[in-house]
Design a protein around this motif. Structure first.
Motif, PDB file in Angstrom:
ATOM      1  N   ASN A   1     -27.976 -14.280  39.981  1.00 15.06           N
ATOM      2  CA  ASN A   1     -27.701 -14.193  41.758  1.00 15.06           C
ATOM      3  C   ASN A   1     -26.979 -12.940  41.976  1.00 15.06           C
ATOM      4  O   ASN A   1     -27.396 -12.335  43.003  1.00 15.06           O
ATOM      5  N   ALA A   2     -26.160 -12.452  41.218  1.00 11.06           N
ATOM      6  CA  ALA A   2     -25.402 -11.101  41.594  1.00 11.06           C
ATOM      7  C   ALA A   2     -26.031 -10.072  41.559  1.00 11.06           C
ATOM      8  O   ALA A   2     -26.185  -9.188  42.107  1.00 11.06           O
ATOM      9  N   MET A   3     -27.078 -10.132  40.365  1.00 12.66           N
ATOM     10  CA  MET A   3     -27.983  -8.800  40.023  1.00 12.66           C
ATOM     11  C   MET A   3     -28.696  -8.868  41.059  1.00 12.66           C
ATOM     12  O   MET A   3     -29.495  -7.816  41.451  1.00 12.66           O
ATOM     13  N   ALA A   4     -29.455 -10.061  41.706  1.00 16.82           N
ATOM     14  CA  ALA A   4     -30.391 -10.067  42.884  1.00 16.82           C
ATOM     15  C   ALA A   4     -29.917  -9.561  43.999  1.00 16.82           C
ATOM     16  O   ALA A   4     -30.475  -8.670  44.863  1.00 16.82           O
ATOM     17  N   GLU A   5     -28.549  -9.490  44.373  1.00 16.94           N
ATOM     18  CA  GLU A   5     -27.977  -9.176  45.569  1.00 16.94           C
ATOM     19  C   GLU A   5     -27.520  -7.543  45.133  1.00 16.94           C
ATOM     20  O   GLU A   5     -27.805  -6.701  46.224  1.00 16.94           O
ATOM     21  N   LEU A   6     -27.460  -7.095  43.989  1.00 17.39           N
ATOM     22  CA  LEU A   6     -27.431  -5.637  43.804  1.00 17.39           C
ATOM     23  C   LEU A   6     -28.926  -4.944  43.550  1.00 17.39           C
ATOM     24  O   LEU A   6     -28.879  -3.712  43.474  1.00 17.39           O
ATOM     25  N   GLY A   7     -29.824  -5.716  43.239  1.00 17.60           N
ATOM     26  CA  GLY A   7     -31.051  -4.986  43.254  1.00 17.60           C
ATOM     27  C   GLY A   7     -31.569  -4.737  41.524  1.00 17.60           C
ATOM     28  O   GLY A   7     -32.362  -4.048  41.374  1.00 17.60           O
ATOM     29  N   VAL A   8     -30.273  -5.217  40.788  1.00 17.77           N
ATOM     30  CA  VAL A   8     -30.644  -4.730  39.358  1.00 17.77           C
ATOM     31  C   VAL A   8     -31.608  -5.884  38.458  1.00 17.77           C
ATOM     32  O   VAL A   8     -31.380  -7.042  38.929  1.00 17.77           O
ATOM     33  N   THR A   9     -32.592  -5.459  38.037  1.00 13.53           N
ATOM     34  CA  THR A   9     -33.361  -6.248  37.340  1.00 13.53           C
ATOM     35  C   THR A   9     -33.347  -6.239  35.778  1.00 13.53           C
ATOM     36  O   THR A   9     -34.071  -7.133  35.173  1.00 13.53           O
ATOM     37  N   ASP A  10     -32.656  -5.124  35.271  1.00 15.06           N
ATOM     38  CA  ASP A  10     -32.427  -5.055  33.970  1.00 15.06           C
ATOM     39  C   ASP A  10     -31.136  -5.480  33.386  1.00 15.06           C
ATOM     40  O   ASP A  10     -30.441  -4.595  33.351  1.00 15.06           O
ATOM     41  N   PHE A  11     -30.983  -6.805  33.202  1.00 13.78           N
ATOM     42  CA  PHE A  11     -29.649  -7.238  32.601  1.00 13.78           C
ATOM     43  C   PHE A  11     -29.853  -8.268  31.302  1.00 13.78           C
ATOM     44  O   PHE A  11     -30.642  -8.963  31.243  1.00 13.78           O
ATOM     45  N   ARG A  12     -28.925  -7.954  30.380  1.00 14.61           N
ATOM     46  CA  ARG A  12     -29.107  -8.550  29.420  1.00 14.61           C
ATOM     47  C   ARG A  12     -27.831  -9.062  28.756  1.00 14.61           C
ATOM     48  O   ARG A  12     -26.757  -8.656  29.151  1.00 14.61           O
ATOM     49  N   TYR A  13     -28.000  -9.796  27.669  1.00 14.71           N
ATOM     50  CA  TYR A  13     -26.919 -10.188  26.843  1.00 14.71           C
ATOM     51  C   TYR A  13     -26.914  -9.557  25.691  1.00 14.71           C
ATOM     52  O   TYR A  13     -27.735  -9.470  25.081  1.00 14.71           O
ATOM     53  N   LEU A  14     -25.622  -9.123  24.901  1.00 18.25           N
ATOM     54  CA  LEU A  14     -25.469  -8.447  23.796  1.00 18.25           C
ATOM     55  C   LEU A  14     -25.974  -9.214  22.495  1.00 18.25           C
ATOM     56  O   LEU A  14     -25.387 -10.188  22.455  1.00 18.25           O
ATOM     57  N   GLY A  15     -27.030  -8.848  22.082  1.00 15.52           N
ATOM     58  CA  GLY A  15     -27.782  -9.477  20.883  1.00 15.52           C
ATOM     59  C   GLY A  15     -28.402 -10.928  21.523  1.00 15.52           C
ATOM     60  O   GLY A  15     -28.807 -11.590  20.370  1.00 15.52           O
ATOM     61  N   GLY A  16     -28.478 -11.019  22.678  1.00 14.46           N
ATOM     62  CA  GLY A  16     -28.985 -12.266  23.512  1.00 14.46           C
ATOM     63  C   GLY A  16     -27.924 -13.217  23.557  1.00 14.46           C
ATOM     64  O   GLY A  16     -27.110 -13.438  23.042  1.00 14.46           O
ATOM     65  N   PHE A  17     -28.282 -14.145  24.688  1.00 17.09           N
ATOM     66  CA  PHE A  17     -27.307 -14.943  25.276  1.00 17.09           C
ATOM     67  C   PHE A  17     -27.070 -15.907  24.176  1.00 17.09           C
ATOM     68  O   PHE A  17     -27.722 -16.522  23.583  1.00 17.09           O
ATOM     69  N   GLY A  18     -25.607 -16.116  24.164  1.00 17.12           N
ATOM     70  CA  GLY A  18     -24.871 -17.152  23.124  1.00 17.12           C
ATOM     71  C   GLY A  18     -24.759 -16.302  21.600  1.00 17.12           C
ATOM     72  O   GLY A  18     -24.016 -16.940  20.907  1.00 17.12           O
ATOM     73  N   THR A  19     -25.091 -15.043  21.703  1.00 17.17           N
ATOM     74  CA  THR A  19     -24.761 -14.711  20.347  1.00 17.17           C
ATOM     75  C   THR A  19     -23.125 -14.364  20.288  1.00 17.17           C
ATOM     76  O   THR A  19     -22.498 -14.630  19.169  1.00 17.17           O
ATOM     77  N   TYR A  20     -22.408 -14.082  21.213  1.00 18.93           N
ATOM     78  CA  TYR A  20     -20.968 -13.780  21.237  1.00 18.93           C
ATOM     79  C   TYR A  20     -20.462 -14.676  22.305  1.00 18.93           C
ATOM     80  O   TYR A  20     -20.928 -14.553  23.555  1.00 18.93           O
TER      81      TYR A  20
END
Length: 300
Positions: free
Chosen positions: A72-91
């Motif tokens: 939701n925050a990235m939608a407000e900023l217009g950022v479309t490329d956001f990821r988690y390091l190694g994929g969500f839940g890796t760390y």
């Protein structure tokens, strides 16, 4: 040259606090923006009473909620490329406790999958693959103390610093992509003069609770004296987007909390202008009236 900036943060919400206006500005200007978040923020304090059951010592579902908030925050900023390091839940979020000296340190009990325990080469390699994919000229992360000592911020600094070095080595893990040298690395910062002025205005207005205990003449380590700053991005035009992104992180940031109190007192100038220390590369003009770079891409 296609401009691209990569930001490496520890938890959902750190990015909006530190560089929300900068991210929105670059998106608006057509610059590629990639955010890598290192953990799900599973150990965060929950400020919404009806969601208290998501806490780590109860349902342990806060990470999933913060994943939604980050989107939701990235939608407000217009950022479309956001990821988690190694994929969500890796760390996993490592958690923290407060040291007697007022800064954060690792908690007494740290989950075995906590980011603080991550193998540095393994974690850095995850980031190397992102660097080689998006090929940023600029990378933004924390200083070596993580701003205020949080173990995940410190680890994010270490991982980002090591990944930048490894990504530039042609013979290192060619399976992760073609080598790429990031031209400029910045550490997010807060201006000491701006913070002092903001605190004094709050106190003069009768507010004694916002940033309670913070002394304008003895500021905490996450505040940087102005002579050590290298750049200031004027994001005042994107102040409302930044505030909307902060509100999107609803379990972590409340509208009556210190960020909004300071904003109500000083307007956009306190959070619209975002500051940086340079860690790799050289300062290059044009400069503003304070002798600071106005664009993180200057000189590249």
């Amino acid at each position: 040259m296609t401009k691209h900036i990569l930001l490496v943060h520890a938890h959902p919400d750190d990015e909006s606090i530190g560089q929300g206006a900068t991210m929105a500005k670059y998106v608006d200007e057509g610059v590629g923006v990639t955010l890598v978040t290192c953990t799900g923020g599973e150990m965060g304090e929950i400020l919404v009473p009806e969601l208290a059951h998501m806490a780590a010592d109860q349902d342990d579902t806060l990470g999933e909620q913060r994943k939604i908030e980050l989107a939701n925050a990235m939608a407000e900023l217009g950022v479309t490329d956001f990821r988690y390091l190694g994929g969500f839940g890796t760390y996993r979020d490592s958690g923290m406790k407060w040291h007697d000296d007022g800064h954060a340190v690792a908690a007494d009990d740290v989950h075995e999958n906590a980011f603080w325990h991550a193998d540095l080469t393994e974690a850095a390699s995850h980031l190397v693959s992102v660097i080689r994919e998006v090929r940023p000229q600029v990378l933004v992360t924390y200083d070596e103390f993580g701003g205020y000592g949080h173990p995940d911020h410190i680890q994010a600094h270490r991982v980002a610093t090591y990944a930048v070095a490894l990504a530039a080595v042609p013979s290192y893990r060619p399976d992760l992509g073609e080598a790429h040298d990031v031209a400029k690395v910045y550490w997010g910062a807060m201006s000491a003069s701006r913070m002092r002025d903001g605190l004094r205005r709050l106190r003069d207005a009768g507010d004694t609770t916002t940033f309670e205990g913070m002394d304008p003449d003895n500021l905490p380590p996450f505040v940087t004296e102005d002579e050590n700053l290298a750049a200031m991005v004027d994001g005042n035009k994107y102040y409302e987007q930044k505030m909307a992104a902060l509100k999107a992180h609803a379990t972590q940031i409340t509208t009556d909390g210190p960020f909004f109190a300071l904003s109500n007192n000083q307007g956009s100038e306190v959070w619209g202008n975002e500051f940086f220390r340079i860690a790799k590369g050289s300062k290059a003009g044009p400069f503003n009236e304070f002798g600071l770079e106005t664009d993180l891409f200057n000189g590249v």
